[in-house]
Design a protein around this motif. Structure first.
Motif, PDB file in Angstrom:
ATOM      1  N   CYS A   4     -26.211   5.994-113.890  1.00 45.20           N
ATOM      2  CA  CYS A   4     -24.971   5.759-113.127  1.00 45.20           C
ATOM      3  C   CYS A   4     -23.805   5.631-114.097  1.00 45.20           C
ATOM      4  O   CYS A   4     -23.913   4.988-115.135  1.00 45.20           O
ATOM      5  CB  CYS A   4     -25.112   4.487-112.288  1.00 45.20           C
ATOM      6  SG  CYS A   4     -23.619   4.055-111.381  1.00 45.20           S
ATOM      7  N   CYS A   7     -22.708   1.530-113.250  1.00 43.30           N
ATOM      8  CA  CYS A   7     -23.643   0.475-113.654  1.00 43.30           C
ATOM      9  C   CYS A   7     -24.599   1.046-114.698  1.00 43.30           C
ATOM     10  O   CYS A   7     -24.177   1.810-115.559  1.00 43.30           O
ATOM     11  CB  CYS A   7     -24.342  -0.139-112.437  1.00 43.30           C
ATOM     12  SG  CYS A   7     -25.539   0.918-111.604  1.00 43.30           S
ATOM     13  N   CYS A  25     -23.760   5.516-108.477  1.00 39.20           N
ATOM     14  CA  CYS A  25     -24.992   5.413-107.687  1.00 39.20           C
ATOM     15  C   CYS A  25     -24.743   4.788-106.315  1.00 39.20           C
ATOM     16  O   CYS A  25     -23.721   4.145-106.068  1.00 39.20           O
ATOM     17  CB  CYS A  25     -26.053   4.629-108.457  1.00 39.20           C
ATOM     18  SG  CYS A  25     -25.812   2.840-108.443  1.00 39.20           S
ATOM     19  N   CYS A  28     -24.009   1.004-106.263  1.00 36.47           N
ATOM     20  CA  CYS A  28     -22.613   0.650-106.558  1.00 36.47           C
ATOM     21  C   CYS A  28     -21.716   0.912-105.351  1.00 36.47           C
ATOM     22  O   CYS A  28     -20.820   0.137-105.056  1.00 36.47           O
ATOM     23  CB  CYS A  28     -22.107   1.452-107.754  1.00 36.47           C
ATOM     24  SG  CYS A  28     -22.731   0.843-109.339  1.00 36.47           S
ATOM     25  N   ARG A 305     -21.013  -4.847-111.163  1.00 36.87           N
ATOM     26  CA  ARG A 305     -20.436  -4.624-109.829  1.00 36.87           C
ATOM     27  C   ARG A 305     -19.579  -5.802-109.366  1.00 36.87           C
ATOM     28  O   ARG A 305     -18.665  -5.635-108.574  1.00 36.87           O
ATOM     29  CB  ARG A 305     -21.572  -4.387-108.818  1.00 36.87           C
ATOM     30  CG  ARG A 305     -22.319  -3.096-109.064  1.00 36.87           C
ATOM     31  CD  ARG A 305     -23.591  -3.056-108.247  1.00 36.87           C
ATOM     32  NE  ARG A 305     -24.401  -1.880-108.525  1.00 36.87           N
ATOM     33  CZ  ARG A 305     -25.636  -1.710-108.057  1.00 36.87           C
ATOM     34  NH1 ARG A 305     -26.190  -2.631-107.291  1.00 36.87           N
ATOM     35  NH2 ARG A 305     -26.296  -0.618-108.342  1.00 36.87           N
TER      36      ARG A 305
HETATM   37 ZN   LIG Z   1     -24.413   2.255-110.155  1.00 42.42          ZN
END
Ligand SMILES: [Zn+2]
Length: 425
Positions: A4, A7, A25, A28, A305
């Protein structure tokens, strides 16, 4: 391997993950909903849902809350009992890999929140037999905990005719965005089997060990559809109605109830899974041996996040923790009565060959890692600000916490009692 851009999750995440045009992703993207949802409205909705369950006639308990000695259990019980005014029955499936701090935190939860509590401990030989079979069948030592903790609350609901179970956050929603918050997904038998139990149900264990009968497996055997329908059972996730932020929640619990935090071997997070020596220990280490990432990655992704950590700092932490062989491995091998070779030989068939390969000496090595993806294109376009950096608090521990401590079945270990007597005598 694709990672990702926001993240640190890889595309081979066992729960399934998808990436959008920007390389971000699904976990997220679903996490972004947390800042779009009107949580006050959600809470009002939740109050309406709970209404018919409150003080039902003919039943002492309004709902069941599955708990462990984990900080999030305090949060759920505190909300349900003190904020929403329900009378919950707390239930725990004993993971048998308990730590001292976990036992204390569970006792503290029951005392401070003043609730009735049921504990289900299966015979240790059964837990070991099941774990041995699942290590071979799935490369997983933790199935008995996953199955037991998802089954016991439902069995209690059926037995005591309590039509509501309230779980914490939906883990697969939170990690990989398997569902959206807007789906308001509820706990069902199908979801439990397909995602929670790796598609293996208790019946499939019968015949695997001559000493393991269907009766031994009752703790893992889900009630029938008819039984569940008769109770009109619903399983709700509090995380669909309250903005979920485990770190902040547990910091509040530390301040309010004196929850003890503790260092862990395989992650920097001192709050979660500390009740169980195997959760972030060998169980998570096997995840690393299969998929090339572990608990530290999970915790980094969440902190990124929540605007608490940069991707770069997170990658440094993953590099420090994910590959670490836990000291508790020897305790686990002792518990299962198997050798290290037997353990690794059981895991090897389950290694994801997209990420693992063998070098010229026949030693397993990672083909790729997040370390190689610090400067992937597109990272700057999707970067989140770090405007709420936080460190995990380490509270004072009432007793020392050692990673190679024996697992505690309940209360204090035999070893402690022995030492206590020795001191007395
Ligand atoms: Zn992610």
């Amino acid at each position: 391997m694709k990672y990702c851009t926001r993240c640190a999750y890889p595309e081979n995440h066992p729960l399934g993950i998808v990436f959008d045009d920007e390389g971000v992703c699904s976990g997220c993207r679903v996490h972004e909903e947390k800042d779009e949802i009107d949580w006050l409205e959600k809470e009002k909705e939740f109050v309406q849902i709970l209404k018919p369950y409150k003080k039902r006639s003919g039943s002492y308990y309004d709902c069941i809350i599955p708990v462990t000695g984990n900080g999030d259990s305090y949060f759920v019980v505190d909300m349900i009992k003190n904020k929403f005014g329900l009378n919950p029955l707390l239930v725990t499936y004993n993971p048998q890999f308990n730590t001292k701090v976990g036992i204390r935190n569970l006792a503290r939860l029951i005392k401070e929140l003043d609730c009735d509590h049921l504990l289900n401990t299966v015979g240790p030989k059964t837990a070991k037999r099941v774990s041995k079979i699942m290590l071979k069948k799935l490369g997983d030592i933790y199935w008995h905990v996953l199955a037991g903790s998802q089954t016991f609350p439902v069995q209690v609901a059926v037995k005591f005719n309590i039509p509501l179970i309230i779980w914490g956050v939906h883990g697969w929603l939170d990690q990989v965005g398997m569902f959206s918050h807007y789906d308001q997904v509820e706990m069902t038998k199908k979801v439990r089997k397909e995602h929670g139990l790796r598609r293996i149900d208790a019946e499939m264990l019968i015949g695997e060990d001559p000493d393991l009968s269907a009766k031994d497996l009752q703790a893992f055997t889900y009630p029938s559809n008819i039984e569940i329908e008769n109770v009109k059972l619903r399983g709700l996730y509090l995380g669909n109605y309250v903005r979920w932020d485990a770190q902040k929640q547990i910091e509040d619990i530390i301040a309010k109830y004196g929850y003890e935090s503790a260092p862990q071997e395989r992650t920097f997070n001192t709050y979660e899974t500390i009740y169980c020596a195997a959760n972030a220990g060998v169980h998570d280490f096997t995840k690393y041996l299969k998929y090339g990432f572990g608990k530290a990655t999970d915790h980094v992704c969440r902190d990124i996040r929540l605007n608490r950590m940069s991707r770069e700092k997170g990658i440094a932490l993953i590099n420090k923790y994910d590959h670490k062989i836990p000291q508790s491995l020897s305790t686990l091998l002792n518990w299962l009565d198997i050798t290290k070779e037997q353990f690794y030989n059981s895991i090897d068939p389950f290694r994801d060959l997209n990420i693992w390969g063998k070098d010229s000496n026949g030693t397993w090595e990672l083909k790729d890692s997040i370390i190689n993806h610090v400067d992937d294109p597109g990272i700057e376009d999707v970067r989140l600000p770090v405007n709420d950096p936080r460190n995990y608090i380490e509270t004072e521990l009432l007793e020392p916490h050692l990673f190679n401590d024996d697992f505690i079945l309940m209360g204090r270990s035999y070893m402690d009692e022995f030492n206590f007597k020795a001191i007395e005598g």
